[in-house]
Design an enzyme around this catalytic site. Structure first.
Site, PDB file in Angstrom:
ATOM      1  N   ALA A  16     -10.797   4.993  -5.068  1.00  0.00           N
ATOM      2  CA  ALA A  16     -12.141   4.437  -5.246  1.00  0.00           C
ATOM      3  C   ALA A  16     -12.215   3.634  -6.552  1.00  0.00           C
ATOM      4  O   ALA A  16     -12.776   2.534  -6.588  1.00  0.00           O
ATOM      5  CB  ALA A  16     -13.172   5.562  -5.247  1.00  0.00           C
ATOM      6  N   CYS A  35      -5.727   2.043   3.099  1.00  0.00           N
ATOM      7  CA  CYS A  35      -6.263   3.140   2.285  1.00  0.00           C
ATOM      8  C   CYS A  35      -7.634   2.899   1.671  1.00  0.00           C
ATOM      9  O   CYS A  35      -8.522   3.737   1.813  1.00  0.00           O
ATOM     10  CB  CYS A  35      -5.274   3.466   1.173  1.00  0.00           C
ATOM     11  SG  CYS A  35      -3.756   4.190   1.814  1.00  0.00           S
TER      12      CYS A  35
HETATM   13  P1  NAD Z   1       1.119   5.761   9.550  1.00  0.00           P
HETATM   14  O1  NAD Z   1       0.132   5.534  10.627  1.00  0.00           O
HETATM   15  O2  NAD Z   1       2.030   4.657   9.130  1.00  0.00           O
HETATM   16  O3  NAD Z   1       2.067   6.998   9.963  1.00  0.00           O
HETATM   17  C1  NAD Z   1       1.592   8.193  10.478  1.00  0.00           C
HETATM   18  C2  NAD Z   1       2.574   8.681  11.541  1.00  0.00           C
HETATM   19  O4  NAD Z   1       2.210  10.001  11.938  1.00  0.00           O
HETATM   20  C3  NAD Z   1       2.578   7.848  12.826  1.00  0.00           C
HETATM   21  O5  NAD Z   1       3.870   7.319  13.043  1.00  0.00           O
HETATM   22  C4  NAD Z   1       2.155   8.836  13.928  1.00  0.00           C
HETATM   23  O6  NAD Z   1       2.831   8.632  15.153  1.00  0.00           O
HETATM   24  C5  NAD Z   1       2.558  10.156  13.306  1.00  0.00           C
HETATM   25  N1  NAD Z   1       1.856  11.312  13.877  1.00  0.00           N
HETATM   26  C6  NAD Z   1       0.531  11.481  14.074  1.00  0.00           C
HETATM   27  N2  NAD Z   1       0.285  12.692  14.589  1.00  0.00           N
HETATM   28  C7  NAD Z   1       1.485  13.309  14.720  1.00  0.00           C
HETATM   29  C8  NAD Z   1       1.878  14.585  15.193  1.00  0.00           C
HETATM   30  N3  NAD Z   1       0.974  15.483  15.607  1.00  0.00           N
HETATM   31  N4  NAD Z   1       3.182  14.888  15.190  1.00  0.00           N
HETATM   32  C9  NAD Z   1       4.102  14.001  14.763  1.00  0.00           C
HETATM   33  N5  NAD Z   1       3.788  12.775  14.302  1.00  0.00           N
HETATM   34  C10 NAD Z   1       2.488  12.428  14.278  1.00  0.00           C
HETATM   35  O7  NAD Z   1       0.288   6.301   8.300  1.00  0.00           O
HETATM   36  P2  NAD Z   1       0.667   6.165   6.745  1.00  0.00           P
HETATM   37  O8  NAD Z   1       0.287   4.825   6.229  1.00  0.00           O
HETATM   38  O9  NAD Z   1       2.060   6.653   6.531  1.00  0.00           O
HETATM   39  O10 NAD Z   1      -0.359   7.200   6.109  1.00  0.00           O
HETATM   40  C11 NAD Z   1      -0.193   8.596   6.275  1.00  0.00           C
HETATM   41  C12 NAD Z   1      -1.146   9.316   5.335  1.00  0.00           C
HETATM   42  O11 NAD Z   1      -0.823   8.996   3.979  1.00  0.00           O
HETATM   43  C13 NAD Z   1      -2.615   8.918   5.507  1.00  0.00           C
HETATM   44  O12 NAD Z   1      -3.418  10.059   5.275  1.00  0.00           O
HETATM   45  C14 NAD Z   1      -2.839   7.897   4.398  1.00  0.00           C
HETATM   46  O13 NAD Z   1      -4.173   7.863   3.979  1.00  0.00           O
HETATM   47  C15 NAD Z   1      -1.956   8.451   3.300  1.00  0.00           C
HETATM   48  N6  NAD Z   1      -1.476   7.452   2.339  1.00  0.00           N
HETATM   49  C16 NAD Z   1      -1.039   6.226   2.772  1.00  0.00           C
HETATM   50  C17 NAD Z   1      -0.539   5.303   1.841  1.00  0.00           C
HETATM   51  C18 NAD Z   1      -0.043   3.956   2.282  1.00  0.00           C
HETATM   52  O14 NAD Z   1       0.234   3.136   1.406  1.00  0.00           O
HETATM   53  N7  NAD Z   1       0.084   3.657   3.551  1.00  0.00           N
HETATM   54  C19 NAD Z   1      -0.472   5.638   0.491  1.00  0.00           C
HETATM   55  C20 NAD Z   1      -0.906   6.907   0.081  1.00  0.00           C
HETATM   56  C21 NAD Z   1      -1.403   7.799   1.023  1.00  0.00           C
HETATM   57  C1  UDX Z   2      -3.349   1.583  -2.654  1.00  0.00           C
HETATM   58  C2  UDX Z   2      -3.215   2.271  -4.023  1.00  0.00           C
HETATM   59  O1  UDX Z   2      -2.883   1.291  -5.004  1.00  0.00           O
HETATM   60  C3  UDX Z   2      -2.149   3.359  -3.975  1.00  0.00           C
HETATM   61  O2  UDX Z   2      -2.093   4.056  -5.209  1.00  0.00           O
HETATM   62  C4  UDX Z   2      -2.486   4.315  -2.857  1.00  0.00           C
HETATM   63  O3  UDX Z   2      -1.496   5.327  -2.753  1.00  0.00           O
HETATM   64  C5  UDX Z   2      -2.636   3.599  -1.535  1.00  0.00           C
HETATM   65  O4  UDX Z   2      -3.623   2.553  -1.650  1.00  0.00           O
HETATM   66  P1  UDX Z   2      -1.972  -0.255  -1.344  1.00  0.00           P
HETATM   67  O5  UDX Z   2      -3.210  -0.372  -0.529  1.00  0.00           O
HETATM   68  O6  UDX Z   2      -0.675  -0.069  -0.657  1.00  0.00           O
HETATM   69  O7  UDX Z   2      -2.112   0.951  -2.388  1.00  0.00           O
HETATM   70  O8  UDX Z   2      -1.819  -1.586  -2.255  1.00  0.00           O
HETATM   71  P2  UDX Z   2      -2.608  -2.118  -3.552  1.00  0.00           P
HETATM   72  O9  UDX Z   2      -1.611  -2.739  -4.442  1.00  0.00           O
HETATM   73  O10 UDX Z   2      -3.476  -1.099  -4.134  1.00  0.00           O
HETATM   74  O11 UDX Z   2      -3.492  -3.293  -2.944  1.00  0.00           O
HETATM   75  C6  UDX Z   2      -4.591  -3.045  -2.090  1.00  0.00           C
HETATM   76  C7  UDX Z   2      -5.322  -4.344  -1.812  1.00  0.00           C
HETATM   77  O12 UDX Z   2      -5.982  -4.809  -2.990  1.00  0.00           O
HETATM   78  C8  UDX Z   2      -4.417  -5.480  -1.368  1.00  0.00           C
HETATM   79  O13 UDX Z   2      -5.045  -6.214  -0.353  1.00  0.00           O
HETATM   80  C9  UDX Z   2      -4.249  -6.315  -2.617  1.00  0.00           C
HETATM   81  O14 UDX Z   2      -3.957  -7.651  -2.344  1.00  0.00           O
HETATM   82  C10 UDX Z   2      -5.622  -6.160  -3.241  1.00  0.00           C
HETATM   83  N1  UDX Z   2      -5.646  -6.378  -4.692  1.00  0.00           N
HETATM   84  C11 UDX Z   2      -4.921  -5.561  -5.524  1.00  0.00           C
HETATM   85  C12 UDX Z   2      -6.441  -7.385  -5.227  1.00  0.00           C
HETATM   86  O15 UDX Z   2      -7.112  -8.111  -4.493  1.00  0.00           O
HETATM   87  N2  UDX Z   2      -6.475  -7.543  -6.582  1.00  0.00           N
HETATM   88  C13 UDX Z   2      -5.785  -6.748  -7.438  1.00  0.00           C
HETATM   89  O16 UDX Z   2      -5.877  -6.948  -8.665  1.00  0.00           O
HETATM   90  C14 UDX Z   2      -4.974  -5.724  -6.888  1.00  0.00           C
END
Ligand code: NAD
Ligand code: UDX
Length: 454
Positions: free
Chosen positions: A220, A271
């Site tokens: 946030a 996210c």
């Molecule tokens: P994603 O959608 O890329 O991957 C999730 C995977 O979980 C999918 O491949 C899905 O098939 C699998 N899945 C769902 N239910 C399942 C089950 N019951 N058994 C086995 N597999 C199952 O999601 P993501 O981007 O990796 O995010 C995962 C979590 O991490 C979310 O809560 C997200 O908010 C958090 N997170 C994401 C990021 C990011 O940058 N993407 C960063 C920090 C935290």
């Molecule tokens: C974010 C958080 O940074 C990370 O810590 C968390 O675990 C997952 O969510 P992510 O969404 O992968 O990571 O990328 P981030 O670099 O945060 O960028 C998010 C969005 O904000 C992008 O669209 C990026 O282009 C935009 N952004 C970022 C801006 O527009 N301006 C900035 O100064 C920084």
């Protein structure tokens, strides 16, 4: 020690690859119900594009890193189980549009409860509402069978595009647990895994609820900075100030700092919006109406920013883009990822398509099928063309909209003079990332527009 990770996505894949790389003696198995994803993790073309990821996976794959669809066996054989499944915004029922959909997390808890024959440490890696650990523990314990489950919170802070560097050298690792001895022992077990490569002072431990809430709060705060500078970008355009100059000037104040002040077409990614809306829902749930409204405005401002660029494009192009070819440079939500979830490009493209534009889209890493899907178009739709490079996209176009800040689109890597000669005139250039020097672009012959710049 055996680790299992449920969910082979953008978090599960890279985090487990890093653990396996750093801890050769720990067997790490990443499981998913999506067989195609698992097959891709076992191939040369991973389902996730991240700089350095393929090299890390190759180092550990087959040695102590395994990918599988056999979820039950991996659960049964593990000492530590990471839950890293998706927690999208709920689209139905109570809390639709705001609350987190926890059905995937709950399914994991039930599956673990049914399958596990021995004691396990369960680690919440997914981003979750505060007090989810309580529900997870209740489900696990409800099945009895004499096993003990310790539930920990270990939110992930990696950012896509820099995931491997972030995992290698995190600002901090956060582990939340309960006060009792058994939980503290589990916390220590997890601390010891990270301590193989993360300095001890960067591994912080808190209570469960602080850990869960810190993740939502961090996202946030980060998103709030972007919405704040984006709100100022609108004022810059109205007054003649330059948002990059303003951001630089305020960022030198050490209390503000320079990071996350880059004005843009709007933040995207899986996210920020989801986690803020989750926070908003939580605040409303606890009757904190003003707090909910405060955080919701961060998302409102982001929607305003995305729409502002589409409107500006239409108005600059003599109030109509109907049947005009517009080149779109970049579709991912940021550079160095193939992820398009909540990408600002989706919103801008949809707005332009609604206005009747024909889009020629090029992104270095995004799968073309994903673009059709994100825009809700049939594969044979003639409304968009997916191009193999930026030159093809711009040929014959009335305007370029640069929407992702890929290095390939920098002036030193793209011959904009060449591009300009092959476009309709006047040739418009909209830099949704303030990646280029608009004066240089004007000297080349473009009518150039940036964000927060006159
Ligand atoms: P994603 O959608 O890329 O991957 C999730 C995977 O979980 C999918 O491949 C899905 O098939 C699998 N899945 C769902 N239910 C399942 C089950 N019951 N058994 C086995 N597999 C199952 O999601 P993501 O981007 O990796 O995010 C995962 C979590 O991490 C979310 O809560 C997200 O908010 C958090 N997170 C994401 C990021 C990011 O940058 N993407 C960063 C920090 C935290
Ligand atoms: C974010 C958080 O940074 C990370 O810590 C968390 O675990 C997952 O969510 P992510 O969404 O992968 O990571 O990328 P981030 O670099 O945060 O960028 C998010 C969005 O904000 C992008 O669209 C990026 O282009 C935009 N952004 C970022 C801006 O527009 N301006 C900035 O100064 C920084």
């Amino acid at each position: 020690m055996n680790i299992c990770c449920i969910g082979a996505g953008y978090v599960g894949g890279p985090t487990m690859a890093k653990i396996a790389q750093k801890c050769e003696d720990i067997q790490v198995t990443v499981v998913d119900i999506n067989a195609a994803r698992i097959a891709a993790w076992e191939s040369e073309k991973l389902p996730v594009y991240e700089p350095g990821l393929l090299e890390t996976v190759k180092e550990a794959r087959g040695r102590n890193l395994f990918f599988s669809t056999d979820v039950d066996s991996a659960i049964d054989g593990a000492d530590i189980i990471f839950i890293s499944v998706n927690t999208p915004t709920k689209t139905y029922g109570i809390g639709a549009g705001k609350a987190s959909d926890l059905k995937y997390v709950e399914k994991c808890a039930r599956q673990i409860a049914k399958v596990a024959k021995t004691d396990k440490i369960i680690v919440e890696k997914s981003t979750l509402p505060v007090r989810t650990a309580e529900s997870v523990k209740r489900i696990l314990d409800a099945y009895g069978n004499g096993r003990t489950f310790q539930v920990l919170s270990n939110p992930e802070f990696l950012a896509e595009g820099t995931a491997m560097a972030d995992l290698d050298n995190p600002d901090r690792v956060l582990i939340g647990g309960e006060k009792d001895e058994a939980s503290q022992k589990a916390v220590q077990t997890l601390v010891d895994v990270y301590a193989r490569w993360v300095p001890k002072e960067k591994i912080i431990t808190t209570n469960l609820w602080s850990s869960e809430l810190s993740k939502l709060t961090a996202n946030a705060f980060l998103a709030q900075r972007i919405s704040s500078i984006n709100s100022i970008s609108a004022l810059c355009e109205a007054t003649g100030a330059d948002v990059d100059e303003v951001a630089y000037a305020i960022g030198l104040d050490s209390r503000i700092g320079s990071k996350f002040l880059k004005s843009s077409v709007g933040f995207g990614g899986s996210c920020f919006q989801k986690d803020i809306l989750n926070l908003v829902y939580l605040c409303s749930h606890f009757g904190l109406t003003e707090v909910a409204a405060y955080w919701e405005s961060v998302v409102t401002m982001n929607d305003f920013q995305k729409r502002r660029l589409s409107k500006r494009i239409v108005s600059a192009l003599f109030n109509t883009v109907s049947d005009k070819r517009i080149a779109v440079f970049g579709f991912a939500f940021k550079k160095d990822t193939n992820d398009t979830r909540e990408s600002a490009a989706i919103h801008v493209c949809k707005d332009l398509l609604e206005e009747g534009a024909r889009l020629a889209i090029y992104d270095p890493k995004v799968d073309p099928l994903q673009i059709y899907q994100d825009l809700g178009l049939e594969l044979n739709s003639e409304q968009i063309t997916i191009c193999t490079d930026q030159y093809e996209a711009a040929r014959g176009a009335h305007a370029i909209a640069l929407l992702t800040e890929w290095d390939a689109f920098r002036t030193e890597n793209t011959d904009y003079a060449q591009i300009c000669t092959e476009m309709e005139k006047p040739a418009f250039f909209f830099d949704g990332r303030n990646l280029t020097n608009l004066d240089e672009m004007r000297a080349i012959g473009f009518e150039s527009h940036g964000i927060g710049k006159v």
